[in-house]
Design a protein around this motif. Structure first.
Motif, PDB file in Angstrom:
ATOM      1  N   TYR A   1      12.021  10.033  20.944  1.00 32.41           N
ATOM      2  CA  TYR A   1      13.217  10.840  20.734  1.00 32.41           C
ATOM      3  C   TYR A   1      12.927  12.087  19.913  1.00 32.41           C
ATOM      4  N   ARG A   2      11.791  12.079  19.217  1.00 29.38           N
ATOM      5  CA  ARG A   2      11.481  13.259  18.400  1.00 29.38           C
ATOM      6  C   ARG A   2       9.983  13.522  18.470  1.00 29.38           C
ATOM      7  N   THR A   3       9.625  14.775  18.642  1.00 30.61           N
ATOM      8  CA  THR A   3       8.213  15.129  18.686  1.00 30.61           C
ATOM      9  C   THR A   3       7.707  15.310  17.261  1.00 30.61           C
ATOM     10  N   LEU A   4       6.771  14.491  16.869  1.00 29.64           N
ATOM     11  CA  LEU A   4       6.269  14.516  15.494  1.00 29.64           C
ATOM     12  C   LEU A   4       5.211  15.590  15.301  1.00 29.64           C
ATOM     13  N   THR A   5       5.102  16.055  14.052  1.00 30.59           N
ATOM     14  CA  THR A   5       3.949  16.841  13.625  1.00 30.59           C
ATOM     15  C   THR A   5       3.056  15.914  12.792  1.00 30.59           C
ATOM     16  N   HIS A   6       1.834  16.367  12.526  1.00 38.26           N
ATOM     17  CA  HIS A   6       0.967  15.559  11.661  1.00 38.26           C
ATOM     18  C   HIS A   6       1.577  15.384  10.272  1.00 38.26           C
ATOM     19  N   GLU A   7       2.300  16.426   9.833  1.00 36.60           N
ATOM     20  CA  GLU A   7       3.003  16.352   8.556  1.00 36.60           C
ATOM     21  C   GLU A   7       4.056  15.242   8.577  1.00 36.60           C
ATOM     22  N   ASP A   8       4.769  15.136   9.713  1.00 42.44           N
ATOM     23  CA  ASP A   8       5.765  14.062   9.856  1.00 42.44           C
ATOM     24  C   ASP A   8       5.100  12.693   9.724  1.00 42.44           C
ATOM     25  N   VAL A   9       3.948  12.543  10.384  1.00 46.21           N
ATOM     26  CA  VAL A   9       3.260  11.247  10.340  1.00 46.21           C
ATOM     27  C   VAL A   9       2.911  10.907   8.896  1.00 46.21           C
ATOM     28  N   LYS A  10       2.461  11.940   8.169  1.00 46.36           N
ATOM     29  CA  LYS A  10       2.115  11.693   6.762  1.00 46.36           C
ATOM     30  C   LYS A  10       3.351  11.231   5.969  1.00 46.36           C
ATOM     31  N   ASN A  11       4.485  11.878   6.242  1.00 44.63           N
ATOM     32  CA  ASN A  11       5.719  11.481   5.552  1.00 44.63           C
ATOM     33  C   ASN A  11       6.123  10.047   5.896  1.00 44.63           C
ATOM     34  N   ILE A  12       5.942   9.681   7.164  1.00 41.50           N
ATOM     35  CA  ILE A  12       6.282   8.312   7.598  1.00 41.50           C
ATOM     36  C   ILE A  12       5.368   7.304   6.893  1.00 41.50           C
ATOM     37  N   LEU A  13       4.089   7.622   6.831  1.00 41.74           N
ATOM     38  CA  LEU A  13       3.143   6.727   6.157  1.00 41.74           C
ATOM     39  C   LEU A  13       3.489   6.607   4.673  1.00 41.74           C
ATOM     40  N   GLU A  14       3.818   7.737   4.044  1.00 42.32           N
ATOM     41  CA  GLU A  14       4.167   7.696   2.613  1.00 42.32           C
ATOM     42  C   GLU A  14       5.443   6.891   2.387  1.00 42.32           C
ATOM     43  N   ALA A  15       6.406   7.069   3.316  1.00 43.01           N
ATOM     44  CA  ALA A  15       7.671   6.335   3.171  1.00 43.01           C
ATOM     45  C   ALA A  15       7.457   4.832   3.301  1.00 43.01           C
ATOM     46  N   SER A  16       6.402   4.431   3.987  1.00 44.48           N
ATOM     47  CA  SER A  16       6.192   2.977   4.129  1.00 44.48           C
ATOM     48  C   SER A  16       5.160   2.470   3.127  1.00 44.48           C
ATOM     49  N   PHE A  17       4.892   3.269   2.104  1.00 40.66           N
ATOM     50  CA  PHE A  17       3.949   2.793   1.075  1.00 40.66           C
ATOM     51  C   PHE A  17       4.647   1.826   0.129  1.00 40.66           C
TER      52      PHE A  17
ATOM     53  N   ALA B   1      -4.723  -6.212  10.395  1.00 42.87           N
ATOM     54  CA  ALA B   1      -4.259  -6.938  11.585  1.00 42.87           C
ATOM     55  C   ALA B   1      -3.276  -6.031  12.325  1.00 42.87           C
ATOM     56  N   HIS B   2      -3.518  -5.849  13.624  1.00 38.01           N
ATOM     57  CA  HIS B   2      -2.753  -4.883  14.417  1.00 38.01           C
ATOM     58  C   HIS B   2      -1.242  -5.071  14.265  1.00 38.01           C
ATOM     59  N   GLY B   3      -0.774  -6.290  14.448  1.00 43.53           N
ATOM     60  CA  GLY B   3       0.668  -6.528  14.401  1.00 43.53           C
ATOM     61  C   GLY B   3       1.254  -6.255  13.029  1.00 43.53           C
ATOM     62  N   MET B   4       0.500  -6.590  11.994  1.00 45.17           N
ATOM     63  CA  MET B   4       0.978  -6.331  10.628  1.00 45.17           C
ATOM     64  C   MET B   4       1.038  -4.821  10.375  1.00 45.17           C
ATOM     65  N   GLY B   5       0.067  -4.098  10.892  1.00 39.59           N
ATOM     66  CA  GLY B   5       0.093  -2.639  10.765  1.00 39.59           C
ATOM     67  C   GLY B   5       1.323  -2.045  11.443  1.00 39.59           C
ATOM     68  N   LEU B   6       1.651  -2.563  12.599  1.00 40.25           N
ATOM     69  CA  LEU B   6       2.843  -2.094  13.316  1.00 40.25           C
ATOM     70  C   LEU B   6       4.107  -2.384  12.515  1.00 40.25           C
ATOM     71  N   ALA B   7       4.178  -3.607  11.955  1.00 43.63           N
ATOM     72  CA  ALA B   7       5.361  -3.980  11.174  1.00 43.63           C
ATOM     73  C   ALA B   7       5.518  -3.067   9.962  1.00 43.63           C
ATOM     74  N   ALA B   8       4.397  -2.715   9.347  1.00 47.89           N
ATOM     75  CA  ALA B   8       4.453  -1.893   8.129  1.00 47.89           C
ATOM     76  C   ALA B   8       4.901  -0.463   8.419  1.00 47.89           C
ATOM     77  N   VAL B   9       4.663   0.011   9.627  1.00 47.06           N
ATOM     78  CA  VAL B   9       5.004   1.395   9.979  1.00 47.06           C
ATOM     79  C   VAL B   9       6.384   1.508  10.628  1.00 47.06           C
TER      80      VAL B   9
END
Lengths: 386, 386
Positions: free
Chosen positions: A370-386, A280-288
């Motif tokens: 405020y910050r330009t992400l790299t793909h590596e950053d995105v991976k870290n963000i996803l892992e942090a919200s696991f 669900a889109h909104g739940m995905g947003l909340a999780a990230v």
């Protein structure tokens, strides 16, 4: 404020019984109408019968497109385009939530071009030349699609979920009856609330100037939080459901984003999450969200302090700016938990981390926050919200 | 929320240099244009020359109507109507503030009907059948006329200053360049700020329900106060002037008044004040407001407490509700004084009380606020603000 242009011509009919105005709204529309809806909830609620009766009384020829799914697919858009071309459709009536409306917006473009809609909307920056006119009867709240020119389509073949925007697909009218949202499953109501808050935060967390749009945005965030707490406890509180429904429209009808930088990176990450897992889109947003904001917090520190103090009433006394800012993000996360939203990948039902690299690699990097992400950053963000 | 309908199709072009878009905006307009403006301020500022050059480059035939006064009169409207009919005008370009735009809205209606505009707009509830299209280049801030269907005209013969509203007179476009407001005399800037705040309070001080429109309204009131304090000290602060200019538009583009009861009695009183004495509209509002709100305060006590706490940060601790409410009104009055607005009839230049009875007797009583006034009440309010 930055320079901007603004125009939004969608006509809103709001309130209990608003569907009674549908006949008036359809008066200037041509005869052949595509009636589009989702997986049948509107049939259980009696909305379908009421709409069909009004269309019949208006003497319209109705072609139906049913079964539009959450995260509407390119295949579904193509099905609608074919129906439009075969039946000389002049007008599309979308009855449902954001998914139905978004799908109809893409169909509205696809129906008037010779090429495939995806090539026109998503490839080579082709300009949308025109579209069929659409109207909406809103039954779910969150996306704001009822009063803007945005839509998000999932191309399942190439695993891309992506948005487009065109002045041609603003609905001609949208009918908003808060009582239509009473019977939504709680999960969907909460998902919608997360979507609204995310829209507001995406508009808010970018740019440095002191801006009247941000002042209004803070008030709307607080209003959504206040009314969500009421609606989650009592889904039939008319005032709360009204304030949330109209608040959702205001959150993304372009008004609160004018004259300032905007972010939208959380939506980009969620889009790819949604392309890989049908969340669900909104739940995905909340999780990230919380993981993302913690990641960029130091880069926009003053804005996060402002957010913590003005939206969540964090008392900054005796705290460093960073502590205040992080407390604001914690309160956001606590609010998500309080209303029953997913705040982690696991709660979202993502089974393991096996796809996170792929999701991160395919995420669109916007360079607008405020910050330009790299793909590596995105991976870290996803892992942090696991 | 109450049920409502909302549509606003005006296109806004906002920012320094926005006038460069005028040629684009005029592209779809017909050839014969009435260029309407006030008493010459736009000539001193170079705006007139720039507009004339753009109109010439676009190959338009220009007829000019100059000398539109504050509180535009029925006679001036009739002069414009005659010009439109004689020159087959298809489009009106208003360059100025609210008075110029309001005058043009009335002309736009008068030009397409056979009867006198006053009879069509103000008598026997005739429906406005249509109007010439108009566009605006805004040079003064306050009325919000650049993005709504309202106008106020003074009929000097019968001493009535009254508004009308029509969906046909929303400007097609409005060009808003905050730098055009830099050179306004301080008195006019302050008058505009009072007008904005008054619009917001007229929307706010009615109705009991907890409403997202009121939540946003409080934020906009605070934003206007914050930015006014900056602009009064430094009239060339671009951000402050931007926030005030766009805030003024938002204050009366219908958005913050939807779904709720509204008052508008202060405007009714000021209109008759303006019909008898040629006072600056915003200053007239400031001079009446505090007396009016003190008069009705007990009838809408909880809303006045909310206003005091949320807009003016009054600490309610140890105070009765009435004390808190009155402190909010005092802070409003103190703010008016701080920025140099008139807070009494005397400061407004009203020489004596001789006309107050007549003004009160001719004031329109709306029955829309927390208390239904009598003409005697209006007289008492006017006397209290002497």
């Amino acid at each position: 404020m930055k320079s901007f242009q603004y125009r939004n011509h969608t006509r809103i009919v709001f309130g209990e019984g608003a569907l009674n105005s549908l006949a008036d709204e359809l008066r200037s529309c041509e005869k052949n109408i595509l009636l589009a809806y989702g997986k049948g909830a509107i049939k259980r609620e009696g909305i379908y019968d009421a709409v069909i009766k009004i269309l019949a009384d208006c003497g319209k020829n109705v072609t139906e497109l049913s079964g539009i799914m959450p995260n509407p697919t390119a295949a579904k858009v193509r099905e609608g385009v074919t129906l439009c071309k075969e039946n000389n459709i002049d007008f599309i009536l979308a009855v449902g939530g954001g998914s139905v409306i978004d799908c109809c917006k893409a169909i509205a473009v696809g129906a008037v071009v010779e090429e495939d809609f995806w090539d026109v909307l998503y490839k080579a920056h082709k300009k949308v030349p025109k579209a069929l006119r659409i109207g909406t009867v809103l039954t779910m709240v969150g996306t704001g699609s009822e009063m803007n020119g945005n839509a998000v389509i999932t191309n399942e073949e190439i695993k891309v979920k992506a948005g487009f925007n065109s002045p041609y697909v603003y609905p001609m009218f949208s009918i908003l009856d808060p009582t239509f949202t009473y019977s939504l499953p709680q999960y969907q109501m909460v998902s919608g609330i997360c979507d609204i808050l995310s829209h507001l935060m995406e508009l808010y967390f970018s740019g440095e100037d002191d801006n009247v749009s941000d002042d209004l945005n803070e008030a709307l965030m607080k209003s959504i939080v206040k009314n969500a707490r009421i609606a989650v406890k009592n889904p039939k509180d008319y005032d709360a459901r009204s304030n949330i429904m109209w608040g959702a429209t205001l959150a993304l009808n372009d008004m609160l984003g004018v004259g300032k930088a905007q972010d939208w990176e959380v939506h980009q990450i969620e889009h790819q999450l949604g392309a890989y897992y049908d969340v669900a889109h909104g739940m995905g947003l909340a999780a990230v969200s919380a993981s993302y904001y913690r990641f960029i917090c130091k880069d926009g520190l003053q804005k996060f302090v402002k957010y913590a103090v003005n939206v969540w009433n964090v008392d900054p006394k005796g705290k460093t700016d960073e502590q205040t800012a992080l407390e604001g993000i914690e309160r956001l996360e606590a609010f998500f938990r309080e209303i029953g939203a997913s705040t982690s990948m696991r709660e979202l039902g993502i089974p393991d981390k096996s796809k996170l690299s792929e999701i991160a690699e395919s995420t669109n990097l916007l360079k607008s926050g405020y910050r330009t992400l790299t793909h590596e950053d995105v991976k870290n963000i996803l892992e942090a919200s696991f």
